[in-house]
Design a protein around this motif. Structure first.
Motif, short mmCIF file in Angstrom:
data_model
loop_
_atom_site.label_atom_id
_atom_site.label_comp_id
_atom_site.label_asym_id
_atom_site.label_seq_id
_atom_site.Cartn_x
_atom_site.Cartn_y
_atom_site.Cartn_z
N SER A 447 -23.12 -43.09 7.17
CA SER A 447 -22.56 -42.30 6.07
C SER A 447 -21.22 -41.70 6.45
O SER A 447 -20.30 -41.64 5.62
N ALA A 448 -21.10 -41.26 7.69
CA ALA A 448 -19.91 -40.51 8.11
C ALA A 448 -18.69 -41.40 8.29
O ALA A 448 -17.56 -40.94 8.08
N VAL A 449 -18.88 -42.65 8.69
CA VAL A 449 -17.72 -43.51 8.94
C VAL A 449 -17.62 -44.67 7.96
O VAL A 449 -16.62 -45.38 7.95
N GLY A 450 -18.64 -44.84 7.13
CA GLY A 450 -18.68 -46.00 6.26
C GLY A 450 -17.55 -46.09 5.26
O GLY A 450 -17.18 -47.18 4.82
N ALA A 451 -16.98 -44.94 4.87
CA ALA A 451 -15.91 -44.94 3.88
C ALA A 451 -14.52 -44.99 4.49
O ALA A 451 -13.53 -45.01 3.75
N THR A 576 -30.64 -42.11 3.90
CA THR A 576 -30.46 -43.03 2.78
C THR A 576 -29.15 -42.78 2.04
O THR A 576 -28.53 -43.72 1.55
N GLN A 577 -28.72 -41.53 1.94
CA GLN A 577 -27.51 -41.23 1.18
C GLN A 577 -26.28 -41.72 1.96
O GLN A 577 -26.08 -41.36 3.11
N ASP A 582 -27.07 -47.68 -0.44
CA ASP A 582 -26.09 -47.32 -1.46
C ASP A 582 -25.05 -48.42 -1.64
O ASP A 582 -24.62 -48.72 -2.76
N THR A 583 -24.62 -49.02 -0.53
CA THR A 583 -23.65 -50.11 -0.59
C THR A 583 -24.20 -51.29 -1.38
O THR A 583 -23.54 -51.87 -2.26
N ARG A 600 -34.79 -50.67 -4.46
CA ARG A 600 -35.24 -49.43 -3.82
C ARG A 600 -34.61 -49.33 -2.43
O ARG A 600 -34.41 -50.34 -1.76
N GLY A 601 -34.29 -48.12 -2.03
CA GLY A 601 -33.81 -47.87 -0.67
C GLY A 601 -34.81 -47.01 0.08
O GLY A 601 -35.35 -46.04 -0.45
N ILE A 602 -35.09 -47.37 1.34
CA ILE A 602 -36.01 -46.61 2.19
C ILE A 602 -35.27 -46.25 3.48
O ILE A 602 -34.64 -47.10 4.11
N GLY A 603 -35.34 -45.00 3.84
CA GLY A 603 -34.72 -44.53 5.07
C GLY A 603 -35.07 -43.08 5.29
O GLY A 603 -36.02 -42.56 4.71
#
Length: 633
Positions: A447-451, A576-577, A582-583, A600-603
């Protein structure tokens, strides 16, 4: 396999406190008893920071026995460890003094037990620590709050010496002087070893006393393993510096208390790596240390007219060992990086005090002129990588993923805005191992570096995937965040054959029907394959797909996959967020298709739990049984 361990009952701590009148002897005795129980707790847990716990034991005992006022009451003095690695020793002391339930001595690094690093849900842990450099700032905030509430109490913070390489410590000093924080005392556990080697050889701290004085702090120094010197230095603190903050440089020995673990006696000639920073000691070293500590305690008891120590014997039966690959991924990575460096002179490696755990020892030995050690200073390291890239080199930057994505996040983004090509390799990624606790569980890195623009996040599943990933990093036109799981690789994941890496595309690793699940990395894929076997016995044929790209998905590839699915689930080893689910979900919505599968997303959805691998996976619904239940139509 059954192992015999020994621990000291709380009644023996009480006997020492009640019947040894000399305060220094009492401190020595409590410290030695705490060391025995620290050894027990770490041996039982199978991991923990032993050397740091032993070096700080005398400081912790002195503060709680003699210096602090009402330490276990709400309005009493506050103590906490900023470095956090010495948590087992602190727990052992608090259990011995009756501040924690005695049964917790058996629960280090277990679910609902004592986490690997301090956590506020444990009594008498005012802050979560283990991520370094935050303690002085937190103490300042607590003191400011106390003043606003009209509460008067002192705050004692223990820092490591290697920890002082983290820049936030120095940011915090001036404000404490500005606010005349007489309540604040910082004790530096100056054992001169950070992680596995000497501070002076990593990033020398220079004259610590002069540095603290330059910010206006009072400074004192003592032998931190000598109760008499500790008593004297705290008297000097009260008498000589009553109006402001003070730093006490406590010279200690890492592993102090027995020759087996003490750095001054355990390091062999020519040996640079201290062997007892983390992990559990071997059976031979454990028994040797126990014999030494028992001799110390019985000597103390004898000269104070007391009977020998009474210990409790505990039989521990270890569960069967899991079937895992011979090498962990960071070690495979280190070998692959060496191979690449032989062929590509642009490759340089940067490290943040984790040369052993990130697999970099072979590189540092074979290419010493192309290896740069920055110590516990991730922001400095990442910005330096930008400079190296500007100079025409290809920097590979290393730390634990929990620190690499977070501490220098702004610097990673800055490098990206300059178009610098850098490879960021974050080991210890994901939920496992869960024993160190949430400070070391990297579950928000994606999440922190994905964008970050032009930064690919890639998680290989096994040794073959790691080798392919390193080669990809060498030829890619974009920067890469390489996410490496450090936990042992299950054999089922290790056996997956190498596949070509094409950005945003994955592969089917288990052919099945129209219930399709995507995962990445060895932890998730191994659990999904096990869940598929469970479901197959019920007549549910699960299709398992590996998608190693965590922030990219190719629309054409996804469209083909979606066309064969009634349900599509993404399972991820992070929150998950903002993650892979999400992608994929966004890409599904953007497909020009007449129909899309149910998604569905699971994490993870909450702070990761500390415990064994099986405990943590089950707690977060990521074990095979939970996944089978979630994926069952």
């Amino acid at each position: 396999m059954t192992t015999t361990l020994r621990r000291v009952p709380a009644a023996e701590f009480a006997r020492v406190q009640e019947q040894i009148s000399d305060p220094y002897e009492r401190t020595r005795a409590v410290s030695a008893l705490s060391r025995i129980n620290t050894l027990y707790m770490i041996a039982r847990a199978g991991s923990g920071h032993l050397g740091s716990s032993f070096s700080a034991a005398d400081i912790v005992s002195h503060l709680h026995l003699h210096e602090m006022r009402r330490p276990f009451e709400e309005d009493g003095d506050v103590y906490f460890s900023s470095k956090g690695h010495d948590a087992p020793g602190l727990y052992a002391t608090l259990i011995g003094l009756g501040a924690l339930e005695e049964s917790l001595v058996h629960g280090l690094r277990r679910i609902d037990g004592l986490p690997g690093h301090p956590d506020v849900h444990t009594p008498h842990m005012p802050f979560n620590t283990g991520s370094l450099g935050m303690g002085i700032s937190k103490a300042k905030g607590l003191i400011l709050a106390d003043r606003l509430h009209g509460r008067s109490r002192r705050v004692f913070v223990l820092t490591g010496d290697g920890e002082l390489q983290e820049g936030q410590n120095w940011e915090a000093l001036a404000g404490a002087v500005r606010h005349s924080m007489r309540e604040l005392t910082v004790v530096v556990d100056h054992n001169k070893i950070q992680s596995d080697t000497w501070v002076a050889d990593v990033s020398d701290l220079g004259d610590l006393e002069a540095k603290f004085r330059s910010f206006g702090w009072g400074t004192l120094r003592c032998d931190g393993n000598d109760p008499a010197e500790l008593d004297a230095v705290f008297r000097k603190r009260a008498e000589g510096f009553p109006d402001g903050p003070v730093a006490i440089i406590a010279d200690t020995v890492k592993g102090a208390g027995c020759d087996t673990f003490a750095a001054t006696t355990s390091l062999r000639d020519g040996e640079w790596m201290y062997r007892f920073h983390s992990g559990a000691p071997s059976a031979e070293d454990r028994e040797s240390a126990y014999a030494e500590l028992l001799l110390v305690v019985d000597g103390l008891l004898s000269r104070n007219g007391l009977d020998p120590l009474r210990v409790e014997t505990v039989q521990i039966t270890a569960p069967p060992a899991a079937q895992v690959a011979a090498q962990r991924l960071p070690q495979v990575y280190g070998e692959a990086l060496v191979d690449l460096a032989r062929r590509d002179e642009r490759v340089v490696a940067l490290d943040a005090d984790l040369v052993l755990d990130t697999g970099l020892i072979p590189f540092s030995e074979q290419f010493p002129d192309r290896f740069f050690e920055f110590g516990i200073a991730e922001q400095d390291m990442v910005s330096a990588a930008g400079g190296l890239a500007a100079g025409g080199l290809l920097p590979f930057v290393h730390s634990f993923s929990c620190f690499l994505h977070a501490r220098p996040n702004e610097q990673i983004y800055n490098n990206a805005t300059e178009g610098r090509r850098v490879v960021y390799t974050g080991s210890l990624a994901g939920l496992l191992p869960a024993a160190p606790g949430h400070s070391h569980q990297a579950v928000r890195d994606v999440s922190a570096v994905g964008a970050v623009p032009d930064l690919l996040v890639l998680e290989p599943a096994n040794a073959a995937g790691v080798r392919a990933a390193v080669q990809f990093c060498a030829t890619a036109t974009q920067s890469v965040y390489l996410r490496l799981v450090s936990a042992p690789v299950p054999l089922e994941a290790d056996a997956l054959p190498e596949a070509p890496l094409k950005v945003g595309r994955g592969r089917v690793v288990r052919e099945g029907a129209r219930t399709v699940v995507i995962g990445s990395g060895p932890v998730v894929l191994a659990q999904l394959l096990a869940a598929a076997r469970t479901l197959a016995a019920e007549g549910v044929d699960l299709t398992v797909v590996e998608l190693p790209w965590l922030n990219r998905v190719d629309p054409q590839w996804l469209a083909a996959l979606a066309a064969r699915a009634d349900t599509l689930t993404v399972v991820e080893n992070q929150y998950t967020q903002g993650g892979q689910a999400d992608t994929v979900a966004r890409a599904l919505l953007e497909l020009d298709a007449p129909r899309t599968p149910r998604f569905r997303g699971i994490g993870l959805t909450e702070v990761p739990r500390c415990g064994t691998e099986a405990e943590a996976l089950a707690a977060h619904g990521l074990d095979a049984a939970s996944l089978a239940a979630a994926l069952r139509p």
